[in-house]
Design an enzyme around this catalytic site. Sequence first.
Site, PDB file in Angstrom:
ATOM      1  N   LYS A  22     -16.594 -52.524 115.796  1.00  0.00           N
ATOM      2  CA  LYS A  22     -16.089 -53.012 114.503  1.00  0.00           C
ATOM      3  C   LYS A  22     -17.250 -53.431 113.596  1.00  0.00           C
ATOM      4  CE  LYS A  22     -13.535 -56.217 116.453  1.00  0.00           C
ATOM      5  NZ  LYS A  22     -13.853 -55.972 117.887  1.00  0.00           N
ATOM      6  N   ARG A  33      -5.903 -61.609 115.039  1.00  0.00           N
ATOM      7  CA  ARG A  33      -6.072 -61.346 116.465  1.00  0.00           C
ATOM      8  C   ARG A  33      -4.849 -61.752 117.269  1.00  0.00           C
ATOM      9  NH1 ARG A  33     -11.896 -61.497 116.832  1.00  0.00           N
ATOM     10  NH2 ARG A  33     -12.550 -60.984 118.928  1.00  0.00           N
ATOM     11  N   ARG A  58     -25.723 -54.945 124.050  1.00  0.00           N
ATOM     12  CA  ARG A  58     -25.867 -55.243 122.609  1.00  0.00           C
ATOM     13  C   ARG A  58     -27.004 -56.234 122.355  1.00  0.00           C
ATOM     14  NH1 ARG A  58     -20.699 -56.947 119.562  1.00  0.00           N
ATOM     15  NH2 ARG A  58     -20.409 -58.134 121.462  1.00  0.00           N
ATOM     16  N   ARG A  80     -25.975 -62.064 122.483  1.00  0.00           N
ATOM     17  CA  ARG A  80     -24.949 -63.060 122.174  1.00  0.00           C
ATOM     18  C   ARG A  80     -24.562 -63.832 123.436  1.00  0.00           C
ATOM     19  NH1 ARG A  80     -20.318 -60.305 118.514  1.00  0.00           N
ATOM     20  NH2 ARG A  80     -18.988 -61.255 120.088  1.00  0.00           N
ATOM     21  N   ARG A 110     -12.819 -61.505 127.636  1.00  0.00           N
ATOM     22  CA  ARG A 110     -12.493 -61.172 126.241  1.00  0.00           C
ATOM     23  C   ARG A 110     -11.602 -59.935 126.188  1.00  0.00           C
ATOM     24  NH1 ARG A 110     -18.303 -60.698 124.197  1.00  0.00           N
ATOM     25  NH2 ARG A 110     -17.358 -59.716 122.381  1.00  0.00           N
TER      26      ARG A 110
HETATM   27  P1  AP5 Z   1     -20.178 -53.881 117.812  1.00  0.00           P
HETATM   28  O1  AP5 Z   1     -20.126 -53.077 116.566  1.00  0.00           O
HETATM   29  O2  AP5 Z   1     -20.977 -55.115 117.823  1.00  0.00           O
HETATM   30  O3  AP5 Z   1     -18.695 -54.138 118.370  1.00  0.00           O
HETATM   31  P2  AP5 Z   1     -17.553 -55.115 117.854  1.00  0.00           P
HETATM   32  O4  AP5 Z   1     -16.282 -54.368 117.907  1.00  0.00           O
HETATM   33  O5  AP5 Z   1     -17.934 -55.766 116.582  1.00  0.00           O
HETATM   34  O6  AP5 Z   1     -17.561 -56.134 119.067  1.00  0.00           O
HETATM   35  P3  AP5 Z   1     -17.490 -57.722 119.083  1.00  0.00           P
HETATM   36  O7  AP5 Z   1     -17.939 -58.137 120.459  1.00  0.00           O
HETATM   37  O8  AP5 Z   1     -18.203 -58.318 117.913  1.00  0.00           O
HETATM   38  O9  AP5 Z   1     -15.996 -57.940 118.966  1.00  0.00           O
HETATM   39  P4  AP5 Z   1     -15.226 -59.203 119.257  1.00  0.00           P
HETATM   40  O10 AP5 Z   1     -13.958 -58.884 118.611  1.00  0.00           O
HETATM   41  O11 AP5 Z   1     -15.122 -59.604 120.678  1.00  0.00           O
HETATM   42  O12 AP5 Z   1     -16.161 -60.359 118.649  1.00  0.00           O
HETATM   43  P5  AP5 Z   1     -16.000 -61.348 117.440  1.00  0.00           P
HETATM   44  O13 AP5 Z   1     -17.335 -61.658 116.951  1.00  0.00           O
HETATM   45  O14 AP5 Z   1     -14.966 -60.854 116.498  1.00  0.00           O
HETATM   46  O15 AP5 Z   1     -20.710 -52.867 118.969  1.00  0.00           O
HETATM   47  C1  AP5 Z   1     -20.904 -53.315 120.307  1.00  0.00           C
HETATM   48  C2  AP5 Z   1     -22.147 -52.607 120.889  1.00  0.00           C
HETATM   49  O16 AP5 Z   1     -21.870 -51.214 121.031  1.00  0.00           O
HETATM   50  C3  AP5 Z   1     -23.394 -52.703 120.001  1.00  0.00           C
HETATM   51  O17 AP5 Z   1     -24.514 -52.829 120.816  1.00  0.00           O
HETATM   52  C4  AP5 Z   1     -23.406 -51.352 119.240  1.00  0.00           C
HETATM   53  O18 AP5 Z   1     -24.726 -50.952 118.907  1.00  0.00           O
HETATM   54  C5  AP5 Z   1     -22.775 -50.406 120.260  1.00  0.00           C
HETATM   55  N1  AP5 Z   1     -21.970 -49.344 119.651  1.00  0.00           N
HETATM   56  C6  AP5 Z   1     -21.131 -49.456 118.578  1.00  0.00           C
HETATM   57  N2  AP5 Z   1     -20.524 -48.268 118.335  1.00  0.00           N
HETATM   58  C7  AP5 Z   1     -20.987 -47.404 119.288  1.00  0.00           C
HETATM   59  C8  AP5 Z   1     -20.738 -46.012 119.556  1.00  0.00           C
HETATM   60  N3  AP5 Z   1     -19.885 -45.302 118.798  1.00  0.00           N
HETATM   61  N4  AP5 Z   1     -21.371 -45.449 120.611  1.00  0.00           N
HETATM   62  C9  AP5 Z   1     -22.245 -46.175 121.386  1.00  0.00           C
HETATM   63  N5  AP5 Z   1     -22.520 -47.474 121.168  1.00  0.00           N
HETATM   64  C10 AP5 Z   1     -21.902 -48.088 120.134  1.00  0.00           C
HETATM   65  O19 AP5 Z   1     -15.381 -62.619 118.156  1.00  0.00           O
HETATM   66  C11 AP5 Z   1     -16.126 -63.412 119.047  1.00  0.00           C
HETATM   67  C12 AP5 Z   1     -15.309 -64.629 119.459  1.00  0.00           C
HETATM   68  O20 AP5 Z   1     -15.018 -65.437 118.305  1.00  0.00           O
HETATM   69  C13 AP5 Z   1     -13.942 -64.350 120.097  1.00  0.00           C
HETATM   70  O21 AP5 Z   1     -14.041 -64.105 121.483  1.00  0.00           O
HETATM   71  C14 AP5 Z   1     -13.189 -65.636 119.768  1.00  0.00           C
HETATM   72  O22 AP5 Z   1     -13.535 -66.668 120.648  1.00  0.00           O
HETATM   73  C15 AP5 Z   1     -13.704 -65.982 118.371  1.00  0.00           C
HETATM   74  N6  AP5 Z   1     -12.885 -65.400 117.296  1.00  0.00           N
HETATM   75  C16 AP5 Z   1     -13.291 -64.522 116.341  1.00  0.00           C
HETATM   76  N7  AP5 Z   1     -12.275 -64.181 115.522  1.00  0.00           N
HETATM   77  C17 AP5 Z   1     -11.196 -64.874 115.980  1.00  0.00           C
HETATM   78  C18 AP5 Z   1      -9.833 -64.922 115.576  1.00  0.00           C
HETATM   79  N8  AP5 Z   1      -9.370 -64.201 114.553  1.00  0.00           N
HETATM   80  N9  AP5 Z   1      -8.985 -65.722 116.268  1.00  0.00           N
HETATM   81  C19 AP5 Z   1      -9.427 -66.474 117.309  1.00  0.00           C
HETATM   82  N10 AP5 Z   1     -10.696 -66.453 117.765  1.00  0.00           N
HETATM   83  C20 AP5 Z   1     -11.577 -65.662 117.099  1.00  0.00           C
HETATM   84 MG    MG Z   2     -18.351 -57.759 115.963  1.00  0.00          MG
END
Ligand code: AP5
Ligand code: MG
Length: 216
Positions: free
Chosen positions: A13, A88, A127, A160, A171
Amino acid sequence: MNVILLGPPGAGKGTQAESIVKDYKTVHISTGDIFRKNIKENTALGQKAKEYMDKGQLVPDELVVELVADRLSQEDVKQGFLLDGFPRTIFQAEELDKVLLKNDMKIDKVINIEVEPEVLIERAVGRRVCKVDGTTYHVSFNPPKTEGICDHCGQELHQRDDDKEETVRNRISVYTNQTKPLIEYYTKQGNIANINGQQKIEAVFEEIKSALGSEQ
Ligand code: AP5
Ligand code: MG
């Protein structure tokens, strides 16, 4: 254009958001990034959010909804916004619908990036993120030109806190139980596009562009 990016942890994402905001005039709103910034600055919100994030659990709905409602009331989002990591839960989606109605806004497209669990773990564990500008890399799939250093600003990359394998598995199970039902929620609303996230980063972006069309 107003877009929601859905998908499990590590689906890509954030990576795709970097490209989308460059090509389309939208403001990137990542709730995860907002929480991480608050943790770094040691705010009260950051301290609360950290308790949940370190365990791979969701931050309570009421904290997140208020934050997003406030962000969507700001002037800059009128040019279009890209929600990454929100909603979410079904509750968050219903609250978002109310906020949109109140602000006379609508979601044009929900982009759902699909990736299998084993691939997600490999992606999250490998990552690396720039401490300063937040650019995301992967040690194998998207490495920086110099190991451990951001291509854009020359600062150090770090892992991270929630990217340890055990936390990533938590997660993913939280995603399956609480977030995956949103696919049906938005399928019923009729504006979802399912994208194959298991392709090269550029190929995923091409599929997203086809789904978004030339609309700005
Ligand atoms: P990346 O692009 O970083 O993936 P992402 O989908 O953004 O993954 P996240 O881990 O950020 O998602 P998340 O939803 O768990 O985290 P968030 O920060 O929202 O890519 C991942 C890796 O793969 C990278 O190394 C990239 O280079 C590689 N990659 C990407 N595309 C690729 C491809 N096509 N091929 C190969 N490699 C590839 O949330 C974190 C925490 O915050 C949650 O756990 C929760 O505690 C809290 N939180 C956030 N939002 C909420 C909410 N709305 N409600 C409640 N809690 C929340
Ligand atoms: Mg992300």
